[in-house]
Design a protein around this motif. Structure first.
Motif, PDB file in Angstrom:
ATOM      1  N   ILE A   1       0.819  -1.217   0.000  1.00 41.06           N
ATOM      2  CA  ILE A   1       0.000   0.000   0.000  1.00 41.06           C
ATOM      3  C   ILE A   1       0.852   1.267   0.000  1.00 41.06           C
ATOM      4  N   VAL A   2       2.134   1.135   0.267  1.00 40.33           N
ATOM      5  CA  VAL A   2       3.020   2.300   0.347  1.00 40.33           C
ATOM      6  C   VAL A   2       3.012   3.064  -0.980  1.00 40.33           C
ATOM      7  N   GLY A   3       2.926   4.398  -0.856  1.00 36.45           N
ATOM      8  CA  GLY A   3       2.986   5.255  -2.034  1.00 36.45           C
ATOM      9  C   GLY A   3       1.691   5.336  -2.836  1.00 36.45           C
ATOM     10  N   ARG A   4       0.610   4.814  -2.277  1.00 39.91           N
ATOM     11  CA  ARG A   4      -0.655   4.765  -3.027  1.00 39.91           C
ATOM     12  C   ARG A   4      -1.746   5.575  -2.327  1.00 39.91           C
ATOM     13  N   ARG A   5      -2.698   6.024  -3.109  1.00 34.52           N
ATOM     14  CA  ARG A   5      -3.937   6.583  -2.548  1.00 34.52           C
ATOM     15  C   ARG A   5      -4.867   5.390  -2.408  1.00 34.52           C
ATOM     16  N   ILE A   6      -5.427   5.204  -1.236  1.00 28.62           N
ATOM     17  CA  ILE A   6      -6.207   4.000  -0.952  1.00 28.62           C
ATOM     18  C   ILE A   6      -7.601   4.348  -0.459  1.00 28.62           C
ATOM     19  N   ALA A   7      -8.485   3.373  -0.566  1.00 33.22           N
ATOM     20  CA  ALA A   7      -9.841   3.481  -0.023  1.00 33.22           C
ATOM     21  C   ALA A   7      -9.969   2.474   1.116  1.00 33.22           C
ATOM     22  N   LEU A   8     -10.645   2.897   2.163  1.00 39.56           N
ATOM     23  CA  LEU A   8     -10.875   2.059   3.341  1.00 39.56           C
ATOM     24  C   LEU A   8     -12.329   2.198   3.760  1.00 39.56           C
ATOM     25  N   GLY A   9     -12.720   1.395   4.739  1.00 44.50           N
ATOM     26  CA  GLY A   9     -13.997   1.618   5.387  1.00 44.50           C
ATOM     27  C   GLY A   9     -13.993   2.996   6.025  1.00 44.50           C
ATOM     28  N   ALA A  10     -15.179   3.520   6.275  1.00 42.53           N
ATOM     29  CA  ALA A  10     -15.273   4.874   6.834  1.00 42.53           C
ATOM     30  C   ALA A  10     -16.067   4.917   8.134  1.00 42.53           C
ATOM     31  N   GLY A  11     -16.248   3.757   8.771  1.00 41.82           N
ATOM     32  CA  GLY A  11     -16.954   3.723  10.042  1.00 41.82           C
ATOM     33  C   GLY A  11     -18.434   3.447   9.946  1.00 41.82           C
ATOM     34  N   ALA A  12     -19.000   3.568   8.744  1.00 39.92           N
ATOM     35  CA  ALA A  12     -20.432   3.345   8.549  1.00 39.92           C
ATOM     36  C   ALA A  12     -20.661   2.711   7.175  1.00 39.92           C
ATOM     37  N   HIS A  13     -21.696   1.909   7.081  1.00 37.10           N
ATOM     38  CA  HIS A  13     -22.033   1.288   5.801  1.00 37.10           C
ATOM     39  C   HIS A  13     -22.437   2.350   4.785  1.00 37.10           C
ATOM     40  N   GLY A  14     -22.052   2.142   3.510  1.00 36.71           N
ATOM     41  CA  GLY A  14     -22.414   3.073   2.450  1.00 36.71           C
ATOM     42  C   GLY A  14     -21.459   4.249   2.300  1.00 36.71           C
ATOM     43  N   TYR A  15     -20.290   4.158   2.938  1.00 32.75           N
ATOM     44  CA  TYR A  15     -19.285   5.224   2.844  1.00 32.75           C
ATOM     45  C   TYR A  15     -17.911   4.598   2.617  1.00 32.75           C
TER      46      TYR A  15
END
Length: 160
Positions: A119-133
């Motif tokens: 994941i180093v050096g990348r823009r990543i997507a993760l969970g955001a604490g709530a469903h649908g985000y």
């Protein structure tokens, strides 16, 4: 505590000077579906896995969505002989987030983070604490803000 988990995430990120972007998205039943909805490759969505140690403490493992956790590699990096996934209720109690929404940012306890080196050096997507985000962040900024340990802790996966 705010009733909106995404507000807890935003507040915790701000406290650490971490720039994040939380976007609403349609509900997804899998990581592959979420990637499609976001126009991302599954490797760009990072699974935040809650892992339990034998002493009843936890850690986070950040794994690219197209890969799987490597238990032998993670045990070697952590320096323990036994690790396992907790049940859903224990993961919720340890983090304050439901499975499928878990993110280390704003967790009830700041458990140690182990990030896969991919994941180093990348823009990543993760969970955001709530469903649908989904939460977007520069991986290097997240690693720095939380003092994460970076190592090879994953293996190829035939499915996400």
């Amino acid at each position: 505590m705010s009733p909106d988990p995404t507000e807890r995430v935003r507040s915790a990120a701000a406290e650490r000077g971490l720039s994040i972007d939380i976007q609403e998205r349609p509900a997804a039943s899998s990581l592959i579906e979420a990637a499609g909805l976001l126009g991302l490759d599954p490797s760009e969505i990072i699974k935040t896995l809650v892992v339990k140690r034998s002493d009843d403490t936890y850690l986070f493992a950040l794994i690219p969505g197209d890969r799987a956790i490597s238990w032998p590699k993670l045990r070697a990096v952590v320096g323990v002989n036994k690790l396992k996934f907790p049940d859903a209720d224990s993961a919720l109690a340890a983090t304050g987030y439901e499975r499928g929404t878990i993110v280390p940012i704003g967790s009830h306890t700041a458990w140690p983070i182990f990030a896969d080196e991919r994941i180093v050096g990348r823009r990543i997507a993760l969970g955001a604490g709530a469903h649908g985000y989904s939460l977007f962040v520069d991986a290097d900024d997240l690693i720095s803000a939380y003092g994460a340990t970076v190592a090879d802790i994953s293996v190829e996966s035939s499915g996400a």
